[in-house]
Design a protein around this motif. Structure first.
Motif, PDB file in Angstrom:
ATOM      1  N   GLU A  25     -16.071  13.324 -13.697  1.00 47.98           N
ATOM      2  CA  GLU A  25     -15.506  13.383 -15.085  1.00 47.98           C
ATOM      3  C   GLU A  25     -16.434  14.581 -15.925  1.00 47.98           C
ATOM      4  OE1 GLU A  25     -13.467  11.380 -16.350  1.00 47.98           O
ATOM      5  OE2 GLU A  25     -13.093  10.267 -14.257  1.00 47.98           O
ATOM      6  N   PHE A  26     -15.508  15.119 -16.572  1.00 48.01           N
ATOM      7  CA  PHE A  26     -16.180  16.175 -17.578  1.00 48.01           C
ATOM      8  C   PHE A  26     -15.434  16.058 -18.867  1.00 48.01           C
ATOM      9  CE2 PHE A  26     -16.045  18.326 -13.230  1.00 48.01           C
ATOM     10  CZ  PHE A  26     -17.417  18.917 -13.260  1.00 48.01           C
ATOM     11  N   SER A  27     -16.298  16.275 -19.920  1.00 48.16           N
ATOM     12  CA  SER A  27     -15.937  16.201 -21.336  1.00 48.16           C
ATOM     13  C   SER A  27     -15.542  17.298 -22.146  1.00 48.16           C
ATOM     14  CB  SER A  27     -16.974  15.291 -21.965  1.00 48.16           C
ATOM     15  OG  SER A  27     -18.287  16.175 -21.853  1.00 48.16           O
ATOM     16  N   PHE A  28     -15.940  18.627 -21.592  1.00 47.07           N
ATOM     17  CA  PHE A  28     -15.576  19.664 -22.234  1.00 47.07           C
ATOM     18  C   PHE A  28     -14.254  20.200 -21.901  1.00 47.07           C
ATOM     19  CE2 PHE A  28     -16.397  21.340 -17.957  1.00 47.07           C
ATOM     20  CZ  PHE A  28     -15.689  22.329 -17.777  1.00 47.07           C
ATOM     21  N   LEU A  29     -13.500  19.381 -21.065  1.00 45.99           N
ATOM     22  CA  LEU A  29     -12.103  19.921 -21.173  1.00 45.99           C
ATOM     23  C   LEU A  29     -11.201  18.918 -22.017  1.00 45.99           C
ATOM     24  CD1 LEU A  29     -12.083  19.556 -17.064  1.00 45.99           C
ATOM     25  CD2 LEU A  29     -12.013  21.471 -18.448  1.00 45.99           C
ATOM     26  N   THR A  30     -11.622  18.198 -22.815  1.00 45.42           N
ATOM     27  CA  THR A  30     -10.743  17.439 -23.762  1.00 45.42           C
ATOM     28  C   THR A  30     -11.633  17.967 -25.153  1.00 45.42           C
ATOM     29  OG1 THR A  30     -12.261  15.539 -23.781  1.00 45.42           O
ATOM     30  CG2 THR A  30     -10.545  15.682 -22.251  1.00 45.42           C
ATOM     31  N   ALA A  31     -10.729  18.000 -26.246  1.00 45.34           N
ATOM     32  CA  ALA A  31     -10.944  18.518 -27.660  1.00 45.34           C
ATOM     33  C   ALA A  31     -12.172  17.429 -27.904  1.00 45.34           C
ATOM     34  CB  ALA A  31      -9.855  18.251 -28.337  1.00 45.34           C
ATOM     35  N   ASP A  32     -11.804  16.063 -27.569  1.00 41.10           N
ATOM     36  CA  ASP A  32     -12.910  14.841 -28.354  1.00 41.10           C
ATOM     37  C   ASP A  32     -14.033  15.060 -27.540  1.00 41.10           C
ATOM     38  OD1 ASP A  32     -13.365  12.400 -29.860  1.00 41.10           O
ATOM     39  OD2 ASP A  32     -13.556  11.870 -27.560  1.00 41.10           O
ATOM     40  N   GLY A  33     -14.006  15.241 -26.224  1.00 38.30           N
ATOM     41  CA  GLY A  33     -15.356  15.460 -25.362  1.00 38.30           C
ATOM     42  C   GLY A  33     -15.997  16.809 -25.670  1.00 38.30           C
ATOM     43  N   LEU A  34     -15.226  17.530 -26.148  1.00 37.92           N
ATOM     44  CA  LEU A  34     -15.911  18.924 -26.661  1.00 37.92           C
ATOM     45  C   LEU A  34     -16.634  18.975 -27.863  1.00 37.92           C
ATOM     46  CD1 LEU A  34     -16.355  21.822 -25.795  1.00 37.92           C
ATOM     47  CD2 LEU A  34     -14.503  22.502 -27.043  1.00 37.92           C
TER      48      LEU A  34
END
Length: 323
Positions: A176-185
């Motif tokens: 799971e990576f968060s930087f690949l989504t606008a909300d996660g970034l």
């Protein structure tokens, strides 16, 4: 080059073995997890049964040999608190910490080094003095206070950034990576800035000191006499010559940031290894504590090995064994 690599790999193995002994003995000298696992009202028979079940009745050296035997098979045991394999528990938290750490160190390096080089290239300008003042502030401000101020300004007052959590994630290669989504970034920005503060200031000062020294060297004077542009001199000559200390700092700071991201992860409720180790220390979850510390020791050893190999690529004298 092969002999240099073999020597460094052998040294790394010795360090890992020594750290395993220190970590295992150190963790087992702190507290007694039986007091946490067993109710105070339990009978002596139940207490003795639990102690035998976890092997706490064996001598420390026998416990260590059992630990090494399991470690060879990538078995760190089961968590006392979560009742699941420690390796699965750590792997579930590791991507979040790696993502946060890598974002912080990359920001500190990619932004701090060019700014520091400019400060060394124009040391007496107003902008350079402002940059150095900023770096001093980065060394002086405590991480927890800076994190709270970031939350107060951007999350509470402006409302443009989330105050905590990891946000939306996307699965890539099973991770799971968060930087690949606008909300996660958006969730990543504030904790990464907080974690990068000290490293950012350190990179600025190192790059400035190296640039200022090299601008007075014969190498730069000859390059200028040959008609090479200032930008090319900075990019090809100065940056390459100051890269060795910067590589060292990048490697060591990446390891230290990964190991000591506890404060930032706690402030921003980032679900990484930092919060896990705090909970494990509180509950005396020995398998998790030992696995975490061994992981950090292994990462530091690998980072130092990579730094040494990078040295060899940057400095041919090391490859030939003359330095």
């Amino acid at each position: 080059m092969f002999g240099f690599l073999l020597q460094r790999a052998w040294q790394a193995c010795i360090v890992v073995v020594a750290m395993s002994v220190l970590v295992f003995c150190g963790v087992h000298a702190v507290g007694n997890p039986v007091d946490v696992l067993i109710s105070p009202d339990a009978t002596q028979d139940i207490r003795a049964s639990v102690i035998a079940q976890y092997g706490f009745d064996q001598p420390l050296w026998r416990q260590y040999l059992g630990f090494v035997g399991r470690l060879i098979h990538s078995d760190f045991g089961r968590s006392f608190v979560y009742n699941m394999p420690v390796s699965e528990l750590i792997l579930s938290r590791l991507p979040a910490t790696l993502e946060l750490t890598l974002a912080a160190v990359l920001f500190a390096s990619l932004v701090g080094v060019p700014i520091g080089m400019y400060a060394g290239y124009r040391p007496h300008s107003f902008v350079s003095r402002a940059i150095m003042a900023l770096s001093i502030l980065g060394f002086s401000v405590p991480t927890f206070w800076f994190g709270l101020m970031l939350i107060m300004i951007f999350a509470v007052q402006c409302g443009c950034m989330p105050a905590g959590g990891r946000g939306e994630t996307v699965s890539l290669f099973g991770t799971e990576f968060s930087f690949l989504t606008a909300d996660g970034l958006s969730h990543l920005v504030l904790p990464a800035l907080n974690l990068a503060l000290f490293k950012f200031s350190l990179m600025i000062r190192l790059a400035r000191a190296g640039t200022r020294e090299l601008m007075l060297s014969d190498t730069v004077k000859f390059a200028r006499a040959a008609g090479i542009s200032e930008f090319t001199i900075l990019r090809r000559h100065v940056l390459r010559l100051i890269s060795i200390p910067l590589v060292t700092v990048f490697g060591l700071e990446f390891g230290s940031t990964l190991a000591f991201a506890v404060v930032t992860e706690t402030i921003f409720s980032w679900p990484g290894l930092g919060k896990l180790i705090i909970d494990s220390i509180t509950s005396l979850d020995r398998p998790v504590m030992v696995a975490y510390l061994m992981l950090i020791a292994l990462l530091f050893t690998l980072i130092n090995l990579v730094v040494d190999l990078t040295y060899a690529l940057l400095d041919p004298r090391l490859r030939k064994g003359r330095a």
